[in-house]
Write an enzyme that holds these catalytic residues in place. Structure first.
Site, PDB file in Angstrom:
ATOM      1  N   GLY A   1      15.536 -10.389  -0.626  1.00 36.95           N
ATOM      2  CA  GLY A   1      14.260 -10.935  -0.151  1.00 36.95           C
ATOM      3  C   GLY A   1      13.669 -11.811  -1.248  1.00 36.95           C
TER       4      GLY A   1
ATOM      5  N   ASN B   1       6.682 -10.824  -4.855  1.00 45.87           N
ATOM      6  CA  ASN B   1       7.895 -10.996  -4.064  1.00 45.87           C
ATOM      7  C   ASN B   1       7.560 -11.033  -2.578  1.00 45.87           C
ATOM      8  OD1 ASN B   1       7.115  -8.273  -4.095  1.00 45.87           O
ATOM      9  ND2 ASN B   1       9.108  -7.692  -3.319  1.00 45.87           N
TER      10      ASN B   1
ATOM     11  N   CYS C   1       7.371  -8.654  -0.505  1.00 46.49           N
ATOM     12  CA  CYS C   1       6.547  -7.529  -0.007  1.00 46.49           C
ATOM     13  C   CYS C   1       5.394  -7.196  -0.937  1.00 46.49           C
ATOM     14  CB  CYS C   1       7.419  -6.298   0.203  1.00 46.49           C
ATOM     15  SG  CYS C   1       8.761  -6.585   1.347  1.00 46.49           S
TER      16      CYS C   1
ATOM     17  N   GLU D   1       4.982  -6.176  -3.997  1.00 48.93           N
ATOM     18  CA  GLU D   1       4.886  -5.071  -4.946  1.00 48.93           C
ATOM     19  C   GLU D   1       5.532  -5.374  -6.301  1.00 48.93           C
ATOM     20  OE1 GLU D   1       8.898  -4.022  -3.087  1.00 48.93           O
ATOM     21  OE2 GLU D   1       7.170  -5.303  -2.777  1.00 48.93           O
TER      22      GLU D   1
ATOM     23  N   THR E   1      12.858   0.969   6.219  1.00 49.05           N
ATOM     24  CA  THR E   1      14.155   1.489   6.669  1.00 49.05           C
ATOM     25  C   THR E   1      14.473   2.834   6.043  1.00 49.05           C
ATOM     26  OG1 THR E   1      14.854  -0.816   6.701  1.00 49.05           O
ATOM     27  CG2 THR E   1      16.561   0.825   7.017  1.00 49.05           C
TER      28      THR E   1
END
Length: 620
Positions: free
Chosen positions: A59, A244, A246, A248, A433
Site C-alpha cells: 500500500g 501511508n 492507512c 498510521e 483482514t
C-alpha cells in the site's frame, strides 16, 4: 516460537506477510511512503516506483507537496505548469492498472500540505461532479496540515497559499521554524514581484471546505504534520512528509529513501485473563513479535532499491493491537466511559514498555540500527517524553494531553541510550483482514453493529456479537423474540425495553458512542506510540458544527493522524435514537408485512472502507 505465537492467535502478522511468505517474491511489508520531486523525470520515476511496489502487494503513501502549482513558471520551456492534479490522475489510473500482486486492488494515498496553491482543487479530487479529467475516483487523498494552519483556524486568521517552487524550504520545516519562515514569506508577498504566485484566504473558509469535502466524499483525510515530526525519534536524519495509505505510519522520506513499514498486531482479548490484562503473557508475546518483525526486514523482497536502502538504515517496524473492543467486553467496560479511556492508556503503556525493551534486547544481540546516534532514543527521550517537545513548540494554549505514567520508565530511558534495534516500533493499523482471521474486533474500533451480514469471496455470513448473546443468555433474555427485535433494530439494543441499562451501555455501537470517547482513548494511546494510529471517527447526526468540533478536538488532543470519517446524516439517525420501544415490530404485535416494509437500517454516508466493503483491505 513463531509458529506457536501465530497458531495461538496471540499475535498476527499483517496480510502481505501472510500472503507472500514462502513465495518467490516474498514482499512482506504493508506500507511504502515516497516523496515525489519537482521535475518531470522524477515524477514519472515516482509513478514507476508506485507500480512496482503495488505489483508486489504494497500500500502506498505519496508526498506530492514539492511539485509546483498550477500556473508556476517552468524554466526549461518558459511555459506554465499544469500543477499537481493531472499527475494525480495518472497515479489514480496506475493504481487501477497495477493491482496488489493480483490479489487485491492497488491502493495509494496522495498527501498535500495545506499551504500548497493547488490545495483547493486537491480537496475536490473525489467529487463526482466537475471535469472528470481532474478527478481521481479510485485513490485516497489526505491533507498534511501544519500546526500554524490550525492556529489560524482557532484564531480566525488569514492563510496564504504558495507554489512550492517559490518557497521550497517550507516542505522540510516543522514547528516554530516553519512558522517563522512561513510568516517571512507572507510578509515578502506584500512586496510586488517578490513572490509571483500566491493567494490569501480566510483559514476558516478553507477549513470549512476541507470538512465539507470530507463529509461529502470521504476525502481528503486530516493528518497533522507537526506532531508527526516533533515527536518522531528520527528527526535528526530527515522529515516525515506524509503518512501511508492507512495513516498510521510516520517515517522520513526523501529522493533516496522510500520508507517501508512491516506491521503486525497483538490480539488484546487473548491477553485478558480473569478480567485483567495479563502483563506477563503480553511481555512474552511482544518479545517474539518484535523479533519476527525485525526478521522481516532482512528476508523481505524489495522491488525498488530506495526501499531497501531506507529499511536497512533505520529498521522501522509497526507493532499494533487489535480486538480493543473485545477486551473491553471481557472486562464489562463500556466503550463510552472513563474506564475505557484508562484501559486504552494502561494497555498501550504496557505494550510500549515491553516493545521498547524487546527492541533493546535485539540491539544487545544484533546491534543498534545504523542511524541510532542523534535520535531521540539515543538521548533517552521516549514517546512519552516527546509530548513535551510538541507542547513547547505548539504552545500551551493549543494543546491538552495527558502526561501521567504508571510504570517505572527510568530504567528504560537509561537502557535505550545504549542502543535500540528499530528506529520506530509501534503503529496501530486497521487490521481489517487479520482481525477476521483471528475472529476479533478490528483494531481499536468500537463495534460497528451487533448484528450484520458480511460478504466475501466465500459468500454471505450473518455475524452476531457473541458477547451480547452470552450476556443475554446469562440473564434469560435470549429467545426468538429477542432475535427478531435485534434484526428489526439492525443489531442496536438501545430501544429494546427489556434489556437492562448496563447492557445498553456496554453494547452501544459505533454511532451510539459519542466521538469524544474515541478521541480521548486515542489521545491516551498516542502518548505511548512512536508512530500513529489508523483512527476512524464515527459521527451520528453529522453536521458542520459536529465535524468542526470533532476535528479541532483531535488536533487539540495531540493526535497525529485521523483516518476515515464515518458519518450518519441526521435523518438516518432518527430511528436509532428513539427512546421508546413502540416501533418494535415484535413486541408491538405488528404483522410480518409491516416488518418487511419497515425502513432499512442507517447507511453510512459516505460509503466507508474496511467495515462494510469486503474488497477494501488496504493495509492489513
Amino acid at each position: 516460537e513463531f509458529y506457536n505465537l501465530l497458531s495461538s492467535f496471540d499475535y498476527m502478522a499483517s496480510t502481505p506477510t501472510l500472503f507472500n511468505a514462502g513465495t518467490q517474491r516474498s514482499q512482506l511489508s504493508s506500507c511504502y511512503l515516497t516523496t515525489v520531486p519537482d521535475d518531470l523525470s522524477g515524477i514519472y520515476h515516482a509513478i514507476h516506483d508506485n507500480a512496482m511496489l503495488s505489483k508486489f502487494a504494497g500500500g502506498l503513501g505519496n508526498d506530492w507537496t514539492p511539485v509546483r502549482a498550477l500556473g508556476s513558471w517552468i524554466k526549461g520551456t518558459n511555459g506554465k505548469s499544469q500543477g499537481v492534479v493531472p499527475f494525480l490522475k495518472v497515479v489514480n489510473d496506475t493504481a487501477v492498472a497495477v493491482n496488489q500482486g493480483g490479489k487485491r486492488k492497488g491502493a495509494v494515498c496522495a498527501y498535500l500540505e495545506t499551504w500548497h496553491m493547488d490545495i483547493e482543487e486537491f480537496i475536490e479530487l473525489r467529487k463526482n461532479t466537475g471535469d472528470d479529467r481532474r478527478r481521481t475516483h479510485d485513490m485516497n487523498t489526505a491533507n498534511w496540515i501544519p500546526d500554524l494552519f490550525m492556529k489560524r483556524v482557532f484564531d480566525d486568521g488569514k492563510w496564504t497559499l504558495f507554489s512550492p517552487s517559490e518557497v521550497p524550504d517550507l516542505h522540510d520545516l516543522t514547528g516554530k521554524a516553519f512558522e517563522e519562515r512561513y510568516e517571512y514569506y507572507e510578509a515578502l508577498s506584500q512586496y510586488p514581484g517578490k513572490i509571483k504566485l500566491f493567494k490569501t484566504i480566510q483559514a476558516k473558509d478553507l477549513w470549512r471546505k476541507m470538512l465539507s469535502m470530507l463529509f461529502e466524499t470521504g476525502h481528503p483525510w486530516l493528518t497533522f504534520k507537526d506532531p508527526c515530526n516533533l515527536r518522531s525519534p528520527q528527526q535528526h536524519v530527515g522529515v516525515v512528509h506524509s503518512s501511508n495509505l492507512c495513516t498510521e505510519i510516520t517515517l522520513n522520506t526523501n529522493k533516496d529513501e522510500i520508507a517501508v513499514c512491516n506491521l503486525g498486531s497483538i490480539n488484546l482479548p487473548n491477553h485478558i485473563v480473569n478480567g485483567k490484562l495479563d502483563t506477563d503473557k503480553l511481555k512474552r508475546t511482544i518479545d517474539v513479535a518484535v523479533r519476527m518483525l525485525d526478521n522481516v526486514i532482512d528476508i523481505n523482497y524489495y522491488s525498488v532499491p530506495q526501499a531497501r536502502n531506507s529499511n536497512f538504515k533505520h529498521r522501522p517496524v509497526g507493532l499494533g493491537i487489535m480486538g480493543f473492543q473485545d477486551a473491553l467486553y471481557l472486562q464489562h467496560i463500556p466503550y463510552a466511559s472513563q474506564a475505557a479511556v484508562e484501559f486504552a492508556d494502561k494497555s498501550m503503556e504496557a505494550v510500549s514498555y515491553y516493545a521498547i525493551q524487546a527492541s533493546c534486547d535485539l540491539a544487545d544481540e544484533r546491534g543498534a540500527y545504523e542511524t541510532f546516534q542523534g535520535s531521540l532514543w539515543s538521548k533517552g527521550i521516549l514517546p512519552l517524553d516527546s509530548q513535551q517537545i510538541l507542547i513547547e513548540q505548539r504552545g500551551q494554549k493549543y494543546i491538552d494531553v495527558d502526561l501521567n505514567e504508571s510504570l517505572d520508565w527510568a530504567p528504560v530511558r537509561a537502557r535505550v541510550q545504549k542502543g535500540i534495534r528499530n528506529s520506530n516500533i509501534m503503529a496501530i493499523a486497521p487490521t481489517a483482514t487479520i482481525a477476521n482471521i483471528t475472529g476479533v474486533s478490528q483494531s481499536i474500533e468500537p463495534t460497528y453493529q451487533n448484528l450484520y451480514v458480511k460478504s466475501n469471496l466465500s459468500g454471505e455470513f450473518t455475524v452476531i456479537n457473541p458477547y451480547l448473546v452470552r450476556d443475554l443468555k446469562a440473564r434469560g433474555l435470549w429467545d426468538s423474540v429477542m432475535i427478531n427485535d435485534l434484526k428489526y433494530y439492525d443489531g442496536s439494543v438501545q430501544q429494546i425495553e427489556r434489556i437492562p441499562q448496563e447492557l445498553k451501555e456496554l453494547y452501544a455501537t459505533a454511532f451510539e458512542v459519542d466521538t469524544k470517547w474515541i478521541v480521548d482513548a486515542a489521545s491516551r494511546r498516542q502518548k505511548w506510540i512512536d508512530q500513529a494510529q489508523s483512527l476512524n471517527l464515527y459521527i451520528a447526526g453529522a453536521s458542520g458544527k459536529k465535524l468542526d468540533v470533532t476535528y479541532r478536538m483531535a488536533w487539540y488532543r495531540g493526535l497525529k493522524t485521523t483516518y476515515y470519517l464515518r458519518a450518519l446524516a441526521a435523518t438516518s439517525t432518527e430511528k436509532s435514537t428513539i427512546n421508546t420501544g413502540k416501533l418494535n415490530a415484535v413486541s408491538s404485535g405488528k404483522n410480518s408485512e409491516d416488518v418487511a416494509a419497515a425502513p432499512a437500517g442507517p447507511a453510512p454516508v459516505p460509503k466507508a472502507c474496511a467495515i462494510d466493503e469486503p474488497d477494501c483491505e488496504a493495509c492489513q
